[in-house]
Design a protein around this motif. Sequence first.
Motif, mmCIF file in Angstrom:
data_model
loop_
_atom_site.group_PDB
_atom_site.id
_atom_site.type_symbol
_atom_site.label_atom_id
_atom_site.label_comp_id
_atom_site.label_asym_id
_atom_site.label_seq_id
_atom_site.Cartn_x
_atom_site.Cartn_y
_atom_site.Cartn_z
ATOM 1 N N ASN A 1 0.800 -1.222 0.000
ATOM 2 C CA ASN A 1 0.000 0.000 0.000
ATOM 3 C C ASN A 1 0.834 1.275 0.000
ATOM 4 N N LEU A 2 2.136 1.163 0.175
ATOM 5 C CA LEU A 2 2.990 2.339 0.247
ATOM 6 C C LEU A 2 2.956 3.216 -1.009
ATOM 7 N N PRO A 3 3.036 2.666 -2.225
ATOM 8 C CA PRO A 3 3.017 3.554 -3.403
ATOM 9 C C PRO A 3 1.740 4.390 -3.516
ATOM 10 N N LEU A 4 0.588 3.787 -3.248
ATOM 11 C CA LEU A 4 -0.661 4.550 -3.336
ATOM 12 C C LEU A 4 -0.751 5.581 -2.218
ATOM 13 N N ALA A 5 -0.252 5.253 -1.041
ATOM 14 C CA ALA A 5 -0.258 6.214 0.060
ATOM 15 C C ALA A 5 0.638 7.405 -0.273
ATOM 16 N N VAL A 6 1.808 7.151 -0.828
ATOM 17 C CA VAL A 6 2.709 8.240 -1.222
ATOM 18 C C VAL A 6 2.077 9.066 -2.339
ATOM 19 N N TRP A 7 1.437 8.404 -3.288
ATOM 20 C CA TRP A 7 0.766 9.102 -4.385
ATOM 21 C C TRP A 7 -0.328 10.029 -3.844
ATOM 22 N N ASN A 8 -1.148 9.518 -2.916
ATOM 23 C CA ASN A 8 -2.221 10.325 -2.339
ATOM 24 C C ASN A 8 -1.670 11.497 -1.529
ATOM 25 N N ILE A 9 -0.646 11.256 -0.748
ATOM 26 C CA ILE A 9 -0.048 12.331 0.051
ATOM 27 C C ILE A 9 0.555 13.396 -0.866
ATOM 28 N N ASN A 10 1.208 12.969 -1.941
ATOM 29 C CA ASN A 10 1.773 13.910 -2.903
ATOM 30 C C ASN A 10 0.678 14.765 -3.542
ATOM 31 N N LYS A 11 -0.450 14.159 -3.877
ATOM 32 C CA LYS A 11 -1.548 14.919 -4.469
ATOM 33 C C LYS A 11 -2.112 15.939 -3.488
ATOM 34 N N VAL A 12 -2.216 15.576 -2.218
ATOM 35 C CA VAL A 12 -2.744 16.506 -1.220
ATOM 36 C C VAL A 12 -1.758 17.633 -0.962
ATOM 37 N N VAL A 13 -0.483 17.317 -0.855
ATOM 38 C CA VAL A 13 0.535 18.341 -0.596
ATOM 39 C C VAL A 13 0.588 19.354 -1.743
ATOM 40 N N ASN A 14 0.455 18.885 -2.973
ATOM 41 C CA ASN A 14 0.500 19.768 -4.134
ATOM 42 C C ASN A 14 -0.866 20.336 -4.510
ATOM 43 N N SER A 15 -1.879 20.081 -3.703
ATOM 44 C CA SER A 15 -3.258 20.573 -3.923
ATOM 45 C C SER A 15 -3.816 20.159 -5.287
ATOM 46 N N ARG A 16 -3.594 18.900 -5.651
ATOM 47 C CA ARG A 16 -4.125 18.367 -6.908
ATOM 48 C C ARG A 16 -5.125 17.252 -6.673
ATOM 49 N N GLN A 17 -5.673 17.137 -5.451
ATOM 50 C CA GLN A 17 -6.520 15.998 -5.140
ATOM 51 C C GLN A 17 -7.932 16.126 -5.689
ATOM 52 N N PHE A 18 -8.407 17.346 -5.943
ATOM 53 C CA PHE A 18 -9.781 17.532 -6.396
ATOM 54 C C PHE A 18 -9.840 17.686 -7.909
ATOM 55 N N TYR A 19 -10.985 17.294 -8.468
ATOM 56 C CA TYR A 19 -11.224 17.481 -9.890
ATOM 57 C C TYR A 19 -11.582 18.945 -10.142
ATOM 58 N N ASP A 20 -11.177 19.473 -11.284
ATOM 59 C CA ASP A 20 -11.462 20.856 -11.651
ATOM 60 C C ASP A 20 -12.407 20.847 -12.847
ATOM 61 N N ALA A 21 -13.542 21.539 -12.708
ATOM 62 C CA ALA A 21 -14.558 21.530 -13.765
ATOM 63 C C ALA A 21 -14.061 22.199 -15.043
ATOM 64 N N THR A 22 -13.133 23.142 -14.923
ATOM 65 C CA THR A 22 -12.651 23.836 -16.116
ATOM 66 C C THR A 22 -11.626 23.025 -16.897
ATOM 67 N N GLU A 23 -10.994 22.050 -16.243
ATOM 68 C CA GLU A 23 -9.960 21.263 -16.912
ATOM 69 C C GLU A 23 -10.302 19.785 -17.038
#
Length: 119
Positions: A49-71
Amino acid sequence: MLTDLECDYINPIDLVNGLNTYVMPEMAAHLLMFVVFLLMGEWFSMIINLPLAVWNINKVVNSRQFYDATEVFRTLPKHKRENFVKVAFYLLCFFYYLYSMIMTLVNESTDDIRTGSAY
């Protein structure tokens, strides 16, 4: 739901509002499961589970976790690929956890029979 957007069955804003409600609970549940594996000493499950946990943490740290309606139209193939990989990962993990549970139950019942305390 992403295919509904491709076929123009759903408005991008409605899609994003629907998907964004599940993003953080999914990440929180996965992080909780990762921490439980860490605390229980399930090293192999934790490493899986480590790769997915790191991936999720990276997305949250970089503020890319949410979908954007314009993109969402521009990034649709990337989101579809990411979701298919997550589904495959969760499916493989499910069968691994099921196998581990069955092996634990079989080993416990075998130990009970050997010691004479079956019931």
